[in-house]
Motif scaffolding. Sequence first.
Motif, PDB file in Angstrom:
ATOM      1  N   HIS A   1      21.653  79.300   7.225  1.00 46.67           N
ATOM      2  CA  HIS A   1      21.061  78.655   6.061  1.00 46.67           C
ATOM      3  C   HIS A   1      19.609  78.259   6.333  1.00 46.67           C
ATOM      4  CE1 HIS A   1      20.887  76.500   2.320  1.00 46.67           C
ATOM      5  NE2 HIS A   1      20.619  75.355   2.917  1.00 46.67           N
ATOM      6  N   GLY A   2      18.738  78.635   5.407  1.00 46.58           N
ATOM      7  CA  GLY A   2      17.330  78.317   5.558  1.00 46.58           C
ATOM      8  C   GLY A   2      16.555  79.336   6.373  1.00 46.58           C
ATOM      9  N   GLN A   3      17.267  80.188   7.113  1.00 41.70           N
ATOM     10  CA  GLN A   3      16.621  81.237   7.905  1.00 41.70           C
ATOM     11  C   GLN A   3      16.589  82.566   7.149  1.00 41.70           C
ATOM     12  OE1 GLN A   3      15.285  80.595  10.901  1.00 41.70           O
ATOM     13  NE2 GLN A   3      16.029  78.478  10.939  1.00 41.70           N
ATOM     14  N   VAL A   4      17.650  82.823   6.381  1.00 43.50           N
ATOM     15  CA  VAL A   4      17.778  84.076   5.642  1.00 43.50           C
ATOM     16  C   VAL A   4      18.439  83.795   4.296  1.00 43.50           C
ATOM     17  CG1 VAL A   4      18.011  85.503   7.730  1.00 43.50           C
ATOM     18  CG2 VAL A   4      20.058  84.561   6.637  1.00 43.50           C
ATOM     19  N   ARG A   5      18.393  84.779   3.415  1.00 44.14           N
ATOM     20  CA  ARG A   5      19.189  84.729   2.194  1.00 44.14           C
ATOM     21  C   ARG A   5      20.600  85.184   2.564  1.00 44.14           C
ATOM     22  NH1 ARG A   5      17.416  82.693  -2.543  1.00 44.14           N
ATOM     23  NH2 ARG A   5      18.022  84.477  -3.820  1.00 44.14           N
ATOM     24  N   VAL A   6      21.602  84.433   2.133  1.00 41.35           N
ATOM     25  CA  VAL A   6      22.991  84.754   2.447  1.00 41.35           C
ATOM     26  C   VAL A   6      23.715  85.148   1.170  1.00 41.35           C
ATOM     27  CG1 VAL A   6      25.203  83.840   3.250  1.00 41.35           C
ATOM     28  CG2 VAL A   6      23.090  83.268   4.474  1.00 41.35           C
ATOM     29  N   GLY A   7      24.462  86.232   1.236  1.00 45.82           N
ATOM     30  CA  GLY A   7      25.221  86.666   0.073  1.00 45.82           C
ATOM     31  C   GLY A   7      26.629  87.069   0.430  1.00 45.82           C
ATOM     32  N   VAL A   8      27.523  87.019  -0.556  1.00 41.92           N
ATOM     33  CA  VAL A   8      28.833  87.659  -0.415  1.00 41.92           C
ATOM     34  C   VAL A   8      28.755  88.971  -1.176  1.00 41.92           C
ATOM     35  CG1 VAL A   8      30.169  85.564  -0.063  1.00 41.92           C
ATOM     36  CG2 VAL A   8      29.778  86.357  -2.393  1.00 41.92           C
ATOM     37  N   LEU A   9      29.324  89.992  -0.621  1.00 46.20           N
ATOM     38  CA  LEU A   9      29.293  91.339  -1.199  1.00 46.20           C
ATOM     39  C   LEU A   9      30.680  91.925  -1.003  1.00 46.20           C
ATOM     40  CD1 LEU A   9      27.372  93.423  -2.499  1.00 46.20           C
ATOM     41  CD2 LEU A   9      26.925  94.288  -0.218  1.00 46.20           C
ATOM     42  N   ALA A  10      31.536  91.760  -2.018  1.00 40.80           N
ATOM     43  CA  ALA A  10      32.950  92.010  -1.779  1.00 40.80           C
ATOM     44  C   ALA A  10      33.677  92.500  -3.018  1.00 40.80           C
ATOM     45  CB  ALA A  10      33.613  90.718  -1.297  1.00 40.80           C
ATOM     46  N   ASN A  11      34.692  93.331  -2.791  1.00 44.13           N
ATOM     47  CA  ASN A  11      35.618  93.732  -3.844  1.00 44.13           C
ATOM     48  C   ASN A  11      36.664  92.631  -3.973  1.00 44.13           C
ATOM     49  OD1 ASN A  11      34.163  96.094  -3.928  1.00 44.13           O
ATOM     50  ND2 ASN A  11      35.710  97.335  -2.887  1.00 44.13           N
ATOM     51  N   GLN A  12      36.398  91.688  -4.853  1.00 44.70           N
ATOM     52  CA  GLN A  12      37.246  90.521  -5.013  1.00 44.70           C
ATOM     53  C   GLN A  12      37.352  90.152  -6.484  1.00 44.70           C
ATOM     54  OE1 GLN A  12      38.686  88.192  -2.608  1.00 44.70           O
ATOM     55  NE2 GLN A  12      38.373  89.766  -1.045  1.00 44.70           N
ATOM     56  N   GLU A  13      38.372  89.333  -6.776  1.00 43.82           N
ATOM     57  CA  GLU A  13      38.523  88.786  -8.118  1.00 43.82           C
ATOM     58  C   GLU A  13      37.611  87.575  -8.293  1.00 43.82           C
ATOM     59  OE1 GLU A  13      40.201  90.474 -10.333  1.00 43.82           O
ATOM     60  OE2 GLU A  13      40.705  91.880  -8.734  1.00 43.82           O
ATOM     61  N   ALA A  14      37.359  87.189  -9.533  1.00 45.21           N
ATOM     62  CA  ALA A  14      36.444  86.078  -9.811  1.00 45.21           C
ATOM     63  C   ALA A  14      36.926  84.767  -9.207  1.00 45.21           C
ATOM     64  CB  ALA A  14      36.269  85.933 -11.323  1.00 45.21           C
ATOM     65  N   THR A  15      38.228  84.633  -8.992  1.00 41.32           N
ATOM     66  CA  THR A  15      38.771  83.390  -8.452  1.00 41.32           C
ATOM     67  C   THR A  15      38.284  83.097  -7.030  1.00 41.32           C
ATOM     68  OG1 THR A  15      40.746  84.632  -7.773  1.00 41.32           O
ATOM     69  CG2 THR A  15      40.863  83.427  -9.868  1.00 41.32           C
ATOM     70  N   VAL A  16      37.732  84.100  -6.358  1.00 36.45           N
ATOM     71  CA  VAL A  16      37.236  83.859  -5.003  1.00 36.45           C
ATOM     72  C   VAL A  16      36.092  82.854  -5.023  1.00 36.45           C
ATOM     73  CG1 VAL A  16      35.491  85.697  -4.908  1.00 36.45           C
ATOM     74  CG2 VAL A  16      36.661  84.986  -2.816  1.00 36.45           C
ATOM     75  N   VAL A  17      35.350  82.795  -6.124  1.00 39.52           N
ATOM     76  CA  VAL A  17      34.248  81.835  -6.232  1.00 39.52           C
ATOM     77  C   VAL A  17      34.779  80.414  -6.133  1.00 39.52           C
ATOM     78  CG1 VAL A  17      32.399  80.977  -7.715  1.00 39.52           C
ATOM     79  CG2 VAL A  17      32.842  83.437  -7.566  1.00 39.52           C
ATOM     80  N   ASP A  18      35.901  80.149  -6.792  1.00 39.23           N
ATOM     81  CA  ASP A  18      36.500  78.816  -6.725  1.00 39.23           C
ATOM     82  C   ASP A  18      36.927  78.483  -5.302  1.00 39.23           C
ATOM     83  OD1 ASP A  18      36.215  78.468  -9.487  1.00 39.23           O
ATOM     84  OD2 ASP A  18      38.150  79.427  -9.889  1.00 39.23           O
ATOM     85  N   ALA A  19      37.483  79.463  -4.600  1.00 31.86           N
ATOM     86  CA  ALA A  19      37.915  79.239  -3.218  1.00 31.86           C
ATOM     87  C   ALA A  19      36.723  78.937  -2.314  1.00 31.86           C
ATOM     88  CB  ALA A  19      38.681  80.451  -2.703  1.00 31.86           C
ATOM     89  N   LEU A  20      35.650  79.693  -2.467  1.00 36.04           N
ATOM     90  CA  LEU A  20      34.455  79.481  -1.643  1.00 36.04           C
ATOM     91  C   LEU A  20      33.840  78.110  -1.910  1.00 36.04           C
ATOM     92  CD1 LEU A  20      32.956  83.051  -2.045  1.00 36.04           C
ATOM     93  CD2 LEU A  20      33.809  82.079   0.086  1.00 36.04           C
TER      94      LEU A  20
END
Length: 243
Positions: free
Chosen positions: A113-132
């Motif tokens: 965090h603060g050193q790079v841009r971090v992303g998730v790039l995944a074949n997942q359902e929208a509910t994964v956002v709630d879990a994260l």
Amino acid sequence: MTRPPFADRIVEAVFFDVGGPIYDDENFVSAVLAALDDLRAEQGREPVDWASFRAVYDAVRIAQSGSLRRALAAEFLGDERRRDELHERTRHHWQHPAGSLYADVLPCLRELHGQVRVGVLANQEATVVDALRRDGLAPFIDVWGVSALVGFEKPEPALFEWALKQAGTTPATTVHVGNRLDTDVRPARRLGLGTVWVLRGEAAPEPTTEQLAEPDVAVPDLRGLPRLLLGDGRRQRAEAERP
């Protein structure tokens, strides 16, 4: 002395697959098993035999290619064309329950965090956002490349290209971290991203020498990953910015 894998790459963004690197892939296993049992029950058939399921699952893991859902549909539903039906039924069961986040994820993202841009790039359902969000990862995620939300799936180049645009970076300054060769390492490498293969979840249980040669680096987990990615990158960036 062997050069570090990213010694010549200034890393500005890191994308993570979700199943395997972040959450235990057994979450998906439970979901697809439940979906298979539902569909078989509708056919008047018994639940899937666990050992037979693991044999198909492990064969796909070893090969690091091919559709797992297609293989499961062929073996346990009698028709590989029911792959989409299996996918749709799996969606209703697929969750990432509390406690299935790997312990090394939050320390890794905090350090990045603060050193790079971090992303998730995944074949997942929208509910994964709630879990994260529930598990405290949201403050460290800049790019939400979730296939159900974006409309593209790996290994399509479009999902990687979308994430790169959102991050404001280029393939040359971005690294993708995933646990499959066919949907993570190979498509990312073709686009010019750096690649990290995490050997857990759907990764090959005993990778071959040829498989281990495909990513820039293979790691057992995320411990030490920030240092691996940024150790030389920080030095190079500082040198580049000197007058």
